[in-house]
Design a protein around this motif. Structure first.
Motif, PDB file in Angstrom:
ATOM      1  N   ARG A  97      19.411  30.584  64.453  1.00 13.49           N
ATOM      2  CA  ARG A  97      19.004  29.221  64.801  1.00 13.49           C
ATOM      3  C   ARG A  97      20.224  28.441  65.269  1.00 13.49           C
ATOM      4  O   ARG A  97      21.225  28.352  64.560  1.00 13.49           O
ATOM      5  N   GLY A  98      20.130  27.881  66.463  1.00 15.70           N
ATOM      6  CA  GLY A  98      21.268  27.192  67.033  1.00 15.70           C
ATOM      7  C   GLY A  98      21.786  26.056  66.186  1.00 15.70           C
ATOM      8  O   GLY A  98      22.991  25.802  66.137  1.00 15.70           O
ATOM      9  N   ARG A 136      14.049  39.780  70.853  1.00 12.92           N
ATOM     10  CA  ARG A 136      14.715  38.482  70.764  1.00 12.92           C
ATOM     11  C   ARG A 136      15.480  38.376  69.453  1.00 12.92           C
ATOM     12  O   ARG A 136      14.972  38.738  68.394  1.00 12.92           O
ATOM     13  N   GLU A 137      16.707  37.831  69.519  1.00 12.78           N
ATOM     14  CA  GLU A 137      17.529  37.666  68.326  1.00 12.78           C
ATOM     15  C   GLU A 137      17.951  36.221  68.068  1.00 12.78           C
ATOM     16  O   GLU A 137      18.440  35.911  66.983  1.00 12.78           O
ATOM     17  N   ALA A 138      17.789  35.322  69.054  1.00 12.08           N
ATOM     18  CA  ALA A 138      18.270  33.943  68.906  1.00 12.08           C
ATOM     19  C   ALA A 138      17.275  32.967  69.502  1.00 12.08           C
ATOM     20  O   ALA A 138      16.558  33.294  70.460  1.00 12.08           O
ATOM     21  N   ASP A 139      17.256  31.748  68.958  1.00  7.60           N
ATOM     22  CA  ASP A 139      16.349  30.746  69.506  1.00  7.60           C
ATOM     23  C   ASP A 139      16.988  30.027  70.699  1.00  7.60           C
ATOM     24  O   ASP A 139      18.165  30.244  71.034  1.00  7.60           O
ATOM     25  N   ALA A 140      16.211  29.184  71.347  1.00  8.43           N
ATOM     26  CA  ALA A 140      16.671  28.509  72.558  1.00  8.43           C
ATOM     27  C   ALA A 140      17.848  27.581  72.285  1.00  8.43           C
ATOM     28  O   ALA A 140      18.711  27.384  73.149  1.00  8.43           O
ATOM     29  N   GLU A 141      17.913  27.005  71.078  1.00  8.92           N
ATOM     30  CA  GLU A 141      18.997  26.075  70.773  1.00  8.92           C
ATOM     31  C   GLU A 141      20.351  26.778  70.729  1.00  8.92           C
ATOM     32  O   GLU A 141      21.389  26.158  70.993  1.00  8.92           O
ATOM     33  N   CYS A 142      20.369  28.071  70.382  1.00 13.50           N
ATOM     34  CA  CYS A 142      21.629  28.830  70.439  1.00 13.50           C
ATOM     35  C   CYS A 142      22.200  28.784  71.848  1.00 13.50           C
ATOM     36  O   CYS A 142      23.408  28.625  72.040  1.00 13.50           O
TER      37      CYS A 142
END
Length: 313
Positions: A205-206, A226-232
């Motif tokens: 989570r970013g 997928r390993e990361a959300d858009a905020e990352c």
């Protein structure tokens, strides 16, 4: 045709030599067509994917890696990925060697992360957080310790017992490692975060990334992973191993769809970093992110290193 089993392949790919070989390959370049991807059976019923990854240098060598990815294998106690690599003479098509593709893939993936970290991680990065406990995850501490003064390693896995086993293995190798159950506190303390999983949902989570963190997303390599959300991505200076990642990475596709990334924000590729055509980390406080989907160029460089080392011996 010479055969290099897993032990012989790994023995020729110590990380300092492999990282240097990858750096030279990125500068020199090669012919690298888009990979071929085919579904084998129904993924919902335990099926998988086959990837074909060719690369060659004119008048030099041609390599082809065949990879099978069956994520459901973990429930059977089997690795989710298997690979075979064949090296040819590019002038004649004569087969030169067959190499263990699993070792080629795992070691060049970890070494690629280390090469990117040379440009993107803070020089004083000491705390590493590894997500995953598979082949690549096991190699990441050694690879990154070749380029940064890593003094402590935290391991997280969606199955906590896997994280504990890997931490114990690293401790036996003399690494200060510990398993962590809670991801958010570990992220807050990490200088480098390396995700090497087959996840299909965002784990990172970013909002939980600390300033100055360098993030490696090197496990996912298909649009469904997928390993990361858009905020990352929204919080980071973003780099990729190859431009193919823009079309093949589920992380990038999802971040783009959710407004966390657009292609104009891409800072450069690994080749551009190695050639000095793109700037790396600009300050100690910024967050950098390296997204890799795997490169046939890196496979070829690793296979050539094995072949050349074997011939010298």
């Amino acid at each position: 045709m010479q055969t290099f089993d897993a032990a012989a392949t790994a023995a020729a790919l110590d990380f300092p030599a492999l990282i240097d070989a990858l750096r030279r390959a990125q500068v020199q370049g090669a012919n690298v067509p888009l990979r071929h991807t085919h579904a084998i059976g129904d993924p919902a019923a335990g099926g998988g994917t086959v990837l074909l990854m060719p690369a060659w240098r004119e008048g030099g060598r041609f390599g082809l890696k065949t990879i099978t990815i069956f994520p459901a294998n973990t429930a059977l106690g089997l690795p989710g990925l298997h690979a075979v690599y064949t090296l040819f003479d590019a002038r004649t098509g004569v087969p030169l060697a067959q190499l263990d593709g699993n070792e080629i893939t795992a070691r060049r993936t970890a070494a690629t992360a280390a090469l990117a970290a040379c440009h993107l991680a803070r020089p004083d990065a000491r705390r590493l957080l590894v997500l995953g406990c598979g082949r690549v995850a096991r190699l990441l501490p050694a690879a990154l310790r070749a380029v940064r003064p890593i003094a402590a390693v935290a391991v997280w896995n969606h199955r906590p017992e896997g994280a504990r086993r890997l931490a114990a293995e690293l401790q036996a190798q003399g690494v200060a490692a510990q398993a962590v159950d809670a991801l958010a506190p570990a992220l807050a303390q990490a200088d480098i975060v390396s995700a090497a999983t087959l996840s299909t949902t965002a784990l990172l989570r970013g909002r939980e990334l600390a300033p100055g963190t360098h993030v490696d997303l090197i496990g996912s390599f298909t649009p469904a992973m997928r390993e990361a959300d858009a905020e990352c991505f929204a919080r980071s200076r973003v780099y990729v191993d190859t431009e193919e990642a823009l079309a093949k990475s589920g992380d990038l596709l999802a971040a783009r769809a959710e407004g966390g990334f657009d292609d104009t924000r891409l800072q450069g590729t690994l080749a551009q970093l190695c050639r000095g055509e793109a700037a790396g980390r600009g300050s100690a406080s910024e967050i950098t992110l390296f997204k890799a989907v795997g490169s046939a160029l890196a496979d070829l460089a690793a296979a050539e290193l094995v072949w050349d080392t074997g011939r010298q011996k």
